[in-house]
Design a protein around this motif. Sequence first.
Motif, PDB file in Angstrom:
ATOM      1  N   PRO A 149       0.816  -1.211   0.000  1.00  0.00           N
ATOM      2  CA  PRO A 149       0.000   0.000   0.000  1.00  0.00           C
ATOM      3  C   PRO A 149       0.857   1.271   0.000  1.00  0.00           C
ATOM      4  CG  PRO A 149      -0.846  -1.573   1.600  1.00  0.00           C
ATOM      5  CD  PRO A 149       0.477  -2.100   1.138  1.00  0.00           C
ATOM      6  N   VAL A 150       0.401   2.265  -0.755  1.00  0.00           N
ATOM      7  CA  VAL A 150       1.048   3.573  -0.797  1.00  0.00           C
ATOM      8  C   VAL A 150      -0.011   4.639  -0.515  1.00  0.00           C
ATOM      9  CG1 VAL A 150       2.461   5.199  -2.099  1.00  0.00           C
ATOM     10  CG2 VAL A 150       2.664   2.734  -2.545  1.00  0.00           C
ATOM     11  N   LEU A 151       0.281   5.526   0.393  1.00  0.00           N
ATOM     12  CA  LEU A 151      -0.573   6.675   0.675  1.00  0.00           C
ATOM     13  C   LEU A 151       0.045   7.873  -0.039  1.00  0.00           C
ATOM     14  CD1 LEU A 151      -1.120   6.026   4.501  1.00  0.00           C
ATOM     15  CD2 LEU A 151      -2.412   5.110   2.560  1.00  0.00           C
ATOM     16  N   TRP A 152      -0.642   8.333  -1.081  1.00  0.00           N
ATOM     17  CA  TRP A 152      -0.102   9.398  -1.942  1.00  0.00           C
ATOM     18  C   TRP A 152      -0.568  10.762  -1.450  1.00  0.00           C
ATOM     19  CZ3 TRP A 152       3.637   7.969  -5.054  1.00  0.00           C
ATOM     20  CH2 TRP A 152       3.658   6.689  -5.605  1.00  0.00           C
ATOM     21  N   LEU A 153       0.378  11.633  -1.127  1.00  0.00           N
ATOM     22  CA  LEU A 153       0.076  13.000  -0.696  1.00  0.00           C
ATOM     23  C   LEU A 153      -0.149  13.901  -1.898  1.00  0.00           C
ATOM     24  CD1 LEU A 153       2.899  13.347   1.978  1.00  0.00           C
ATOM     25  CD2 LEU A 153       0.471  13.033   2.466  1.00  0.00           C
ATOM     26  N   ASN A 154      -1.068  14.832  -1.749  1.00  0.00           N
ATOM     27  CA  ASN A 154      -1.329  15.827  -2.792  1.00  0.00           C
ATOM     28  C   ASN A 154      -0.080  16.690  -3.001  1.00  0.00           C
ATOM     29  OD1 ASN A 154      -2.182  18.043  -4.331  1.00  0.00           O
ATOM     30  ND2 ASN A 154      -4.188  18.122  -3.349  1.00  0.00           N
ATOM     31  N   PRO A 155       0.498  16.710  -4.220  1.00  0.00           N
ATOM     32  CA  PRO A 155       1.731  17.472  -4.438  1.00  0.00           C
ATOM     33  C   PRO A 155       1.526  18.982  -4.410  1.00  0.00           C
ATOM     34  CG  PRO A 155       0.911  16.600  -6.521  1.00  0.00           C
ATOM     35  CD  PRO A 155       0.038  16.016  -5.446  1.00  0.00           C
ATOM     36  N   GLU A 156       0.265  19.432  -4.429  1.00  0.00           N
ATOM     37  CA  GLU A 156      -0.016  20.866  -4.478  1.00  0.00           C
ATOM     38  C   GLU A 156      -0.256  21.477  -3.103  1.00  0.00           C
ATOM     39  OE1 GLU A 156      -3.320  21.225  -7.089  1.00  0.00           O
ATOM     40  OE2 GLU A 156      -2.209  20.548  -8.866  1.00  0.00           O
ATOM     41  N   LEU A 157      -0.281  20.640  -2.060  1.00  0.00           N
ATOM     42  CA  LEU A 157      -0.568  21.148  -0.715  1.00  0.00           C
ATOM     43  C   LEU A 157       0.692  21.161   0.136  1.00  0.00           C
ATOM     44  CD1 LEU A 157      -3.936  19.370   0.181  1.00  0.00           C
ATOM     45  CD2 LEU A 157      -3.602  21.716  -0.616  1.00  0.00           C
ATOM     46  N   MET A 165       0.424  13.869   9.209  1.00  0.00           N
ATOM     47  CA  MET A 165       0.298  12.622   9.957  1.00  0.00           C
ATOM     48  C   MET A 165      -1.172  12.272  10.183  1.00  0.00           C
ATOM     49  SD  MET A 165       3.385  13.114  12.735  1.00  0.00           S
ATOM     50  CE  MET A 165       3.002  11.649  13.683  1.00  0.00           C
ATOM     51  N   ALA A 166      -1.980  13.260  10.525  1.00  0.00           N
ATOM     52  CA  ALA A 166      -3.405  13.007  10.702  1.00  0.00           C
ATOM     53  C   ALA A 166      -4.047  12.583   9.381  1.00  0.00           C
ATOM     54  CB  ALA A 166      -4.094  14.256  11.259  1.00  0.00           C
ATOM     55  N   GLN A 167      -3.643  13.235   8.295  1.00  0.00           N
ATOM     56  CA  GLN A 167      -4.240  12.927   6.991  1.00  0.00           C
ATOM     57  C   GLN A 167      -3.858  11.536   6.498  1.00  0.00           C
ATOM     58  OE1 GLN A 167      -6.439  15.232   5.316  1.00  0.00           O
ATOM     59  NE2 GLN A 167      -6.330  15.982   7.411  1.00  0.00           N
ATOM     60  N   CYS A 228      -8.509  17.702  -1.424  1.00  0.00           N
ATOM     61  CA  CYS A 228      -8.122  16.294  -1.405  1.00  0.00           C
ATOM     62  C   CYS A 228      -6.676  16.219  -0.947  1.00  0.00           C
ATOM     63  CB  CYS A 228      -8.278  15.678  -2.786  1.00  0.00           C
ATOM     64  SG  CYS A 228      -7.801  13.943  -2.825  1.00  0.00           S
ATOM     65  N   THR A 229      -6.430  15.543   0.167  1.00  0.00           N
ATOM     66  CA  THR A 229      -5.099  15.541   0.774  1.00  0.00           C
ATOM     67  C   THR A 229      -4.301  14.279   0.477  1.00  0.00           C
ATOM     68  OG1 THR A 229      -6.050  14.671   2.829  1.00  0.00           O
ATOM     69  CG2 THR A 229      -5.784  17.073   2.662  1.00  0.00           C
ATOM     70  N   VAL A 230      -4.962  13.114   0.520  1.00  0.00           N
ATOM     71  CA  VAL A 230      -4.255  11.838   0.398  1.00  0.00           C
ATOM     72  C   VAL A 230      -5.133  10.839  -0.352  1.00  0.00           C
ATOM     73  CG1 VAL A 230      -2.923  10.059   1.622  1.00  0.00           C
ATOM     74  CG2 VAL A 230      -3.326  12.264   2.732  1.00  0.00           C
TER      75      VAL A 230
END
Length: 243
Positions: A149-157, A165-167, A228-230
């Motif tokens: 599994p990969v949790l992808w972070l929004n590159p624009e935020l 960490m919460a997200q 959209c964060t993650v």
Amino acid sequence: MSHDSTSGGDSPFRPGRDVRDEAPQFVLPLVVRIERNAPPARTDALETSARAVLTILGDERSLGEGEWAQAMHDWQDARIRKVVRRARGAEWRRAEGLPGITVTGKSAEVRVFPPVPLDGWPKELAKLQVSGTDLDDPEPPVDADLSAPVLWLNPELDMSAGKAMAQTGHAAQLAWWKLSDEERAGWRDAGFPLAVRTADPARWGGLTSGALPLVRDAGFTEIAPGSCTVVADHPALRRTPRG
């Protein structure tokens, strides 16, 4: 428990008031250990936080007639709030004295506690600071292994480490909800392997337009409501659309 995290219908992170706001509100406390001379690496802290959330979700005390089950149920029926605070030295030792679970990464230690009322934090945790969780990666993270599994972070935020960490905890939880009992057990038995990475801007649109669970922030702190964060990119969810 079924939650639609892609359309936003029953998402606990959807902006705007809905039926979840009528329920008593709880928060899942997470405390990250940040010693002055030995702070954890940012990516490791994000990954450890996500694993901490999964660990308490899968813990026997959170299930059935377990001692944390009612608090976990009440928390998941309302907004899914998570707040990350920092501790060091004696603060961390006091936090360790409260019921909870400490999850350790390569350099990070995160302790997760059963949910508490929004205005009912234990005094040992209420004193801890939310700010000051800015962390860095000494070296760029290696490419993620897409077989896990990969949790992808929004590159624009641009989020503080505590907010991120919460997200990532939210995203891991959405993936957990979407999996079958067998898939959950397999992930738990493997130790909840996962990676957190910032998505390539060219791939972000594709990640958010498919069926993968995504977190749209309610906008309580730092970023605009509805952002959209993650995206939670679990291999099992890539293969099979889930309702």
